[in-house]
Write a protein that holds these residues in place. Structure first.
Motif, PDB file in Angstrom:
ATOM      1  N   PHE A  19       0.676  -1.031  -0.032  1.00 21.66           N
ATOM      2  CA  PHE A  19      -0.086  -0.003   0.017  1.00 21.66           C
ATOM      3  C   PHE A  19       0.871   1.542  -0.020  1.00 21.66           C
ATOM      4  CE2 PHE A  19      -2.050   3.480   2.192  1.00 21.66           C
ATOM      5  CZ  PHE A  19      -3.390   3.394   1.592  1.00 21.66           C
ATOM      6  N   GLU A  83       1.050   4.896   8.572  1.00 23.38           N
ATOM      7  CA  GLU A  83       0.142   4.073   8.466  1.00 23.38           C
ATOM      8  C   GLU A  83       0.174   3.121   9.401  1.00 23.38           C
ATOM      9  OE1 GLU A  83      -1.201   4.451   5.431  1.00 23.38           O
ATOM     10  OE2 GLU A  83      -0.123   5.855   4.625  1.00 23.38           O
ATOM     11  N   THR A 111      -3.367   7.105   9.147  1.00 26.04           N
ATOM     12  CA  THR A 111      -4.120   6.443   8.258  1.00 26.04           C
ATOM     13  C   THR A 111      -4.600   5.232   9.066  1.00 26.04           C
ATOM     14  OG1 THR A 111      -3.461   7.132   6.179  1.00 26.04           O
ATOM     15  CG2 THR A 111      -4.722   5.042   6.263  1.00 26.04           C
ATOM     16  N   HIS A 113      -5.688   1.413   9.036  1.00 27.13           N
ATOM     17  CA  HIS A 113      -6.022   0.217   8.347  1.00 27.13           C
ATOM     18  C   HIS A 113      -6.899  -0.662   9.105  1.00 27.13           C
ATOM     19  CE1 HIS A 113      -3.177   1.026   4.877  1.00 27.13           C
ATOM     20  NE2 HIS A 113      -2.608   1.878   5.742  1.00 27.13           N
ATOM     21  N   PHE A 140     -10.862   4.235   5.408  1.00 25.45           N
ATOM     22  CA  PHE A 140     -11.314   3.887   3.886  1.00 25.45           C
ATOM     23  C   PHE A 140     -12.668   4.053   3.685  1.00 25.45           C
ATOM     24  CE2 PHE A 140      -7.138   1.774   5.014  1.00 25.45           C
ATOM     25  CZ  PHE A 140      -6.308   2.365   3.664  1.00 25.45           C
ATOM     26  N   HIS A 164      -9.252   3.311  -0.763  1.00 24.29           N
ATOM     27  CA  HIS A 164      -8.021   2.377  -0.816  1.00 24.29           C
ATOM     28  C   HIS A 164      -7.843   2.302  -2.391  1.00 24.29           C
ATOM     29  CE1 HIS A 164      -5.251  -0.989  -0.971  1.00 24.29           C
ATOM     30  NE2 HIS A 164      -5.245  -1.009   0.284  1.00 24.29           N
ATOM     31  N   VAL A 298     -11.056  -3.042   5.920  1.00 24.89           N
ATOM     32  CA  VAL A 298     -10.289  -2.826   4.615  1.00 24.89           C
ATOM     33  C   VAL A 298      -9.813  -3.929   4.211  1.00 24.89           C
ATOM     34  CG1 VAL A 298      -7.950  -1.979   5.296  1.00 24.89           C
ATOM     35  CG2 VAL A 298      -9.056  -0.939   3.249  1.00 24.89           C
ATOM     36  N   GLY A 300      -7.350  -4.911   0.767  1.00 27.24           N
ATOM     37  CA  GLY A 300      -6.354  -4.348  -0.504  1.00 27.24           C
ATOM     38  C   GLY A 300      -6.953  -5.710  -1.515  1.00 27.24           C
ATOM     39  N   THR A 303     -10.256  -4.646  -2.891  1.00 32.49           N
ATOM     40  CA  THR A 303     -10.024  -3.401  -3.544  1.00 32.49           C
ATOM     41  C   THR A 303      -9.749  -3.978  -4.898  1.00 32.49           C
ATOM     42  OG1 THR A 303      -9.917  -2.138  -1.670  1.00 32.49           O
ATOM     43  CG2 THR A 303      -9.290  -1.463  -3.837  1.00 32.49           C
ATOM     44  N   TYR A 319     -15.796  -4.091   5.282  1.00 35.82           N
ATOM     45  CA  TYR A 319     -15.400  -3.570   4.225  1.00 35.82           C
ATOM     46  C   TYR A 319     -16.263  -4.094   2.932  1.00 35.82           C
ATOM     47  CZ  TYR A 319     -12.233  -1.758   0.589  1.00 35.82           C
ATOM     48  OH  TYR A 319     -11.579  -1.059  -0.478  1.00 35.82           O
TER      49      TYR A 319
END
Length: 394
Positions: A19, A83, A111, A113, A140, A164, A298, A300, A303, A319
């Motif tokens: 990320f 992060e 941020t 996560h 996110f 994201h 979230v 990734g 996403t 998410y």
């Protein structure tokens, strides 16, 4: 403007490292005059870093956090972006991150996560102290924003939703005409996919991914669709390897054998490049995320799959509820393989439903490109440098 990102970073294989590398590239694309440096959180093992890494912090060494804060102050950094993820900062409940945050003399943005619905008291105390020091907090989704405010971590006006990001290569691959039916000759070394209906899941493997749920659903799916092949891509999470080795992966492989699914499940046991992920997702008919925890705020991997235009069947973690709510996929109860099988069969049995879910995934994915996320992040970091620095001490 000079930005410093505090995070795990390559060559470490973890989602936050990927990320942060993507975010750095997106910021530079948004404004080539930026300077974006990395402060890399390491486990203490010496290894070479790319040149953008200006400093390293050994995860469990408190003095490294204080030294990094002093170095950032001397380097004329305008804003520091931390992060935050549980497990990457040292100390009980990750409180060593406060050794950095409390010494910074420039604006800080965090941020989040992970946002837990019911965090343990000590974790909540550490995170609240970190957020109190931040000029802005990035999350996110709107669900995460609401949770942060309800838990008293920060006031509403300091919490901003930044999606994201996903690489442009994924959307380009998904939308390209004439995607090859057989990519077995690629570096993925897959069996022939000609005539196969492909289900897939990718990412670092651990028992939190709930992959056994998808495997247990396959006998019912295969009974109606004998052409189905489930690709499970990714190496076991390094921290899982350290604690228990390959116990979970071996258990999955044993389950595949016991259920007679050897022709229907294929493991790709390594960390995939973006190009390889683009090939995998371009050939995926249906993406699965059977994760176990509702608290996952979230993903990734999810996403990337939605950005690539993949219809999804998922358990209802936070998410997935947010990203799939408009119709890009189906949600099934946690731990219920029969419901997962039914959702897969319903989509595979209806080309119209599959087409609609894929179209909605592509529509949602247009807002998830790193180009868009980079511009939004840059605007908010600039805002943070102009606001009042929060100096509340824990």
């Amino acid at each position: 403007m000079r930005v410093a990102i505090v995070s795990t970073y390559q060559p470490r294989h973890c989602g936050i490292a990927v990320f942060s590398g993507d975010l750095r590239a997106a910021l530079l694309e948004a404004d080539s005059s930026l300077e974006v440096e990395i402060v890399s959180i390491t486990r203490g093992n010496p290894h070479s870093h790319p040149p953008e890494v200006a400093a390293t912090i050994r995860q469990n060494v408190a003095s490294d956090y204080r030294a990094a804060a002093a170095e950032l102050g001397q380097a004329n950094v305008d804003v520091v972006l931390i992060e935050h993820e549980y497990g990457i900062f040292g100390g009980d409940d990750g409180q060593l991150v406060l050794e950095l945050a409390n010494q910074l003399t420039v604006p800080m943005v965090v941020t989040l996560h992970t946002v837990l619905a019911n965090p343990p008291a000590e974790r909540a105390r550490t995170l609240r102290a970190l957020c109190q020091r931040a000029a802005l907090i990035f999350v996110f989704t709107e669900t995460a924003r609401r949770m942060v405010v309800e838990q008293g971590l920060a006031e509403l006006e300091r919490v901003r939703v930044v999606p994201h990001g996903a690489p442009d290569e994924l959307t380009e691959a998904a939308w390209a005409d004439g995607v090859a039916e057989d990519i077995a000759s690629s570096s993925l070394k897959l069996p022939s996919l000609a005539g196969r209906t492909v289900l897939s899941t990718f990412g670092l493997i651990s028992d939190s991914k709930g992959l056994e749920l998808a495997i247990r659903a396959l006998p019912s799916i295969v009974a109606s669709h004998s052409e189905v092949l489930y690709l499970i891509a990714g190496q076991t999470h390094p921290e899982v390897i350290q604690k228990e080795g390959e116990v979970y992966r071996l258990g999955l492989q044993r389950l595949v054998h016991d259920l007679g699914l050897g022709d229907h499940v294929w493991f790709i046991d390594r960390f995939l490049s973006i190009d390889e992920l683009a090939m995998l997702l371009a050939r995926t008919d249906l993406y699965l995320t059977p994760y176990r925890s509702r608290d996952q705020i979230v993903s990734g991997a999810l996403t990337f799959a939605v950005a690539a235009g993949c219809p999804v069947v998922s358990t209802p973690y936070f998410y997935a509820e947010d990203l799939l709510s408009s119709g890009a996929g189906r949600l099934v109860p946690f731990g219920d393989s029969s419901q997962l099988a039914a959702a897969v069969l319903d989509l595979l049995g209806s080309p119209a439903k599959m087409k609609a879910a894929r179209a909605e995934a592509r529509r949602v994915g247009t807002d998830l490109t790193w180009a868009s996320v980079g511009k939004t992040t840059l605007e908010l970091l600039s805002e943070a440098t102009q606001g009042t620095l929060h100096l509340t001490r824990s």
